[in-house]
Design an enzyme around this catalytic site. Structure first.
Site, PDB file in Angstrom:
ATOM      1  N   GLU A   1      57.498  46.351  52.077  1.00 41.49           N
ATOM      2  CA  GLU A   1      57.180  45.277  50.571  1.00 41.49           C
ATOM      3  C   GLU A   1      58.574  45.595  49.964  1.00 41.49           C
ATOM      4  O   GLU A   1      59.382  46.671  49.848  1.00 41.49           O
ATOM      5  CB  GLU A   1      55.939  45.666  49.864  1.00 41.49           C
ATOM      6  CG  GLU A   1      55.025  44.820  49.847  1.00 41.49           C
ATOM      7  CD  GLU A   1      55.352  43.555  49.021  1.00 41.49           C
ATOM      8  OE1 GLU A   1      56.394  43.177  49.146  1.00 41.49           O
ATOM      9  OE2 GLU A   1      54.336  42.673  48.871  1.00 41.49           O
ATOM     10  N   ASP A   2      58.867  44.422  49.335  1.00 37.40           N
ATOM     11  CA  ASP A   2      60.109  44.421  48.354  1.00 37.40           C
ATOM     12  C   ASP A   2      59.618  45.201  47.075  1.00 37.40           C
ATOM     13  O   ASP A   2      60.442  46.026  46.456  1.00 37.40           O
ATOM     14  CB  ASP A   2      60.540  42.858  48.025  1.00 37.40           C
ATOM     15  CG  ASP A   2      59.429  42.042  47.425  1.00 37.40           C
ATOM     16  OD1 ASP A   2      58.361  42.429  47.247  1.00 37.40           O
ATOM     17  OD2 ASP A   2      59.755  40.864  47.280  1.00 37.40           O
TER      18      ASP A   2
ATOM     19  N   ASP B   1      54.244  45.513  42.136  1.00 30.23           N
ATOM     20  CA  ASP B   1      54.221  45.335  40.450  1.00 30.23           C
ATOM     21  C   ASP B   1      52.842  45.782  39.915  1.00 30.23           C
ATOM     22  O   ASP B   1      52.340  46.694  39.897  1.00 30.23           O
ATOM     23  CB  ASP B   1      54.683  43.894  40.377  1.00 30.23           C
ATOM     24  CG  ASP B   1      54.854  43.294  38.826  1.00 30.23           C
ATOM     25  OD1 ASP B   1      55.192  44.107  38.009  1.00 30.23           O
ATOM     26  OD2 ASP B   1      54.739  42.251  38.773  1.00 30.23           O
TER      27      ASP B   1
ATOM     28  N   PHE C   1      62.458  42.063  34.887  1.00 33.81           N
ATOM     29  CA  PHE C   1      62.169  41.118  36.101  1.00 33.81           C
ATOM     30  C   PHE C   1      63.666  41.192  36.983  1.00 33.81           C
ATOM     31  O   PHE C   1      64.571  41.044  36.481  1.00 33.81           O
ATOM     32  CB  PHE C   1      62.089  39.669  35.767  1.00 33.81           C
ATOM     33  CG  PHE C   1      61.717  38.890  36.864  1.00 33.81           C
ATOM     34  CD1 PHE C   1      60.233  38.836  37.240  1.00 33.81           C
ATOM     35  CD2 PHE C   1      62.322  38.380  37.588  1.00 33.81           C
ATOM     36  CE1 PHE C   1      59.843  38.098  38.470  1.00 33.81           C
ATOM     37  CE2 PHE C   1      62.096  37.258  38.621  1.00 33.81           C
ATOM     38  CZ  PHE C   1      60.583  37.424  39.131  1.00 33.81           C
TER      39      PHE C   1
ATOM     40  N   ARG D   1      68.070  35.668  46.214  1.00 33.25           N
ATOM     41  CA  ARG D   1      67.446  36.628  47.273  1.00 33.25           C
ATOM     42  C   ARG D   1      68.387  37.382  47.999  1.00 33.25           C
ATOM     43  O   ARG D   1      68.411  38.511  48.697  1.00 33.25           O
ATOM     44  CB  ARG D   1      66.431  35.823  48.231  1.00 33.25           C
ATOM     45  CG  ARG D   1      65.202  35.487  47.994  1.00 33.25           C
ATOM     46  CD  ARG D   1      64.349  34.867  48.976  1.00 33.25           C
ATOM     47  NE  ARG D   1      63.308  34.090  48.501  1.00 33.25           N
ATOM     48  CZ  ARG D   1      62.179  34.698  47.965  1.00 33.25           C
ATOM     49  NH1 ARG D   1      61.798  36.133  47.952  1.00 33.25           N
ATOM     50  NH2 ARG D   1      61.028  33.911  47.586  1.00 33.25           N
TER      51      ARG D   1
HETATM   52  P1  IMP Z   1      51.980  42.225  42.648  1.00 30.75           P
HETATM   53  O1  IMP Z   1      50.898  41.572  43.125  1.00 30.75           O
HETATM   54  O2  IMP Z   1      51.909  42.015  41.191  1.00 30.75           O
HETATM   55  O3  IMP Z   1      52.268  43.711  42.869  1.00 30.75           O
HETATM   56  O4  IMP Z   1      53.276  41.263  42.890  1.00 30.75           O
HETATM   57  C1  IMP Z   1      53.608  41.278  44.189  1.00 30.75           C
HETATM   58  C2  IMP Z   1      54.989  40.166  44.050  1.00 30.75           C
HETATM   59  O5  IMP Z   1      55.308  39.550  43.041  1.00 30.75           O
HETATM   60  C3  IMP Z   1      56.114  40.908  44.713  1.00 30.75           C
HETATM   61  O6  IMP Z   1      55.740  41.139  46.272  1.00 30.75           O
HETATM   62  C4  IMP Z   1      57.087  40.003  44.335  1.00 30.75           C
HETATM   63  O7  IMP Z   1      57.026  39.068  45.485  1.00 30.75           O
HETATM   64  C5  IMP Z   1      56.497  39.413  43.025  1.00 30.75           C
HETATM   65  N1  IMP Z   1      57.328  40.283  41.960  1.00 30.75           N
HETATM   66  C6  IMP Z   1      56.724  41.237  41.305  1.00 30.75           C
HETATM   67  N2  IMP Z   1      57.879  41.768  40.514  1.00 30.75           N
HETATM   68  C7  IMP Z   1      58.955  41.042  40.631  1.00 30.75           C
HETATM   69  C8  IMP Z   1      60.308  41.013  40.127  1.00 30.75           C
HETATM   70  O8  IMP Z   1      60.373  41.733  39.231  1.00 30.75           O
HETATM   71  N3  IMP Z   1      61.345  40.169  40.588  1.00 30.75           N
HETATM   72  C9  IMP Z   1      60.815  39.365  41.712  1.00 30.75           C
HETATM   73  N4  IMP Z   1      59.600  39.231  42.214  1.00 30.75           N
HETATM   74  C10 IMP Z   1      58.733  40.197  41.708  1.00 30.75           C
HETATM   75 MG    MG Z   2      56.692  40.622  47.918  1.00 28.23          MG
END
Ligand code: IMP
Ligand code: MG
Length: 179
Positions: free
Chosen positions: A97-98, A101, A150, A163
């Site tokens: 995963e990237d 969050d 962010f 990206r």
């Molecule tokens: P989560 O479900 O809230 O954990 O977020 C998952 C997705 O939100 C990540 O895989 C990213 O694609 C996007 N995301 C969360 N934080 C960031 C950020 O700081 N920059 C860009 N994308 C983010």
């Molecule tokens: Mg992602």
């Protein structure tokens, strides 16, 4: 308003840390085959850099799960946009995963993958924002824990931009100068 990118982690730091994490993965999976699952689109740059440094046999598959709209706010909605091509039965799965969050996307995704009867499932993330966690997720390999800002680059986008940056940066918004 215009956007500026402040470097948070430069290319050298990111590359060095990915190598360290790959070294650990190579030790942990010695003698096994890793089935890497990339979570599109954000995970793709990290997946490539990580996979190049893995020395045990690997296979790759891709999945797209969406929880975000086109801005910086979570919609809270998680859906499968593209499913895997291959079965996971009996495989040692490593999800790449990237960023983790809120944890909503990953907790949902990991549950779906576990239901497919792999031999094991672990999670490797480039970035983790622990302060933002809403749903608990156990992360096995993390390159960097970062503050609640962010970020873009290395696969991460803001409205589909940035990206391709080879480093991790924070998006800063500034008022345009008016004469
Ligand atoms: P989560 O479900 O809230 O954990 O977020 C998952 C997705 O939100 C990540 O895989 C990213 O694609 C996007 N995301 C969360 N934080 C960031 C950020 O700081 N920059 C860009 N994308 C983010
Ligand atoms: Mg992602």
């Amino acid at each position: 308003m215009s956007e500026k990118i402040r470097v948070l982690l430069n290319e050298e730091e990111v590359d060095k840390r990915i190598q360290e994490v790959a070294d650990k993965i190579n030790q942990d999976y010695a003698g096994r085959h890793i089935h890497l699952i990339c979570v599109l689109k954000g995970g793709v740059f990290f997946m490539c850099e990580l996979a190049k440094r893995i020395t045990v046999p690997v296979s790759l598959d891709f999945m797209s799960v969406s929880s975000y709209g086109s801005d910086t706010k979570s919609s809270g909605v998680v859906k499968i946009v593209k499913d895997l091509d291959e079965s996971l039965a009996g495989k040692d799965v490593l999800v790449v995963e990237d960023i983790v969050d809120s944890g909503r996307t990953l907790s949902y995704l990991l549950q779906i993958l576990r239901d497919r009867k792999p031999a094991s499932v672990r999670l490797c993330t480039l970035l983790d924002k622990p302060e933002r966690r809403v749903v608990p997720v156990s992360v096995d390999y993390t390159c960097f824990e970062i503050p609640d800002e962010f970020v873009v680059g290395f696969g991460l986008d803001y409205a589909q931009k940035y990206r391709n940056l080879p480093y991790i940066g924070v998006v800063e918004f500034t008022e345009d100068d008016k004469e």
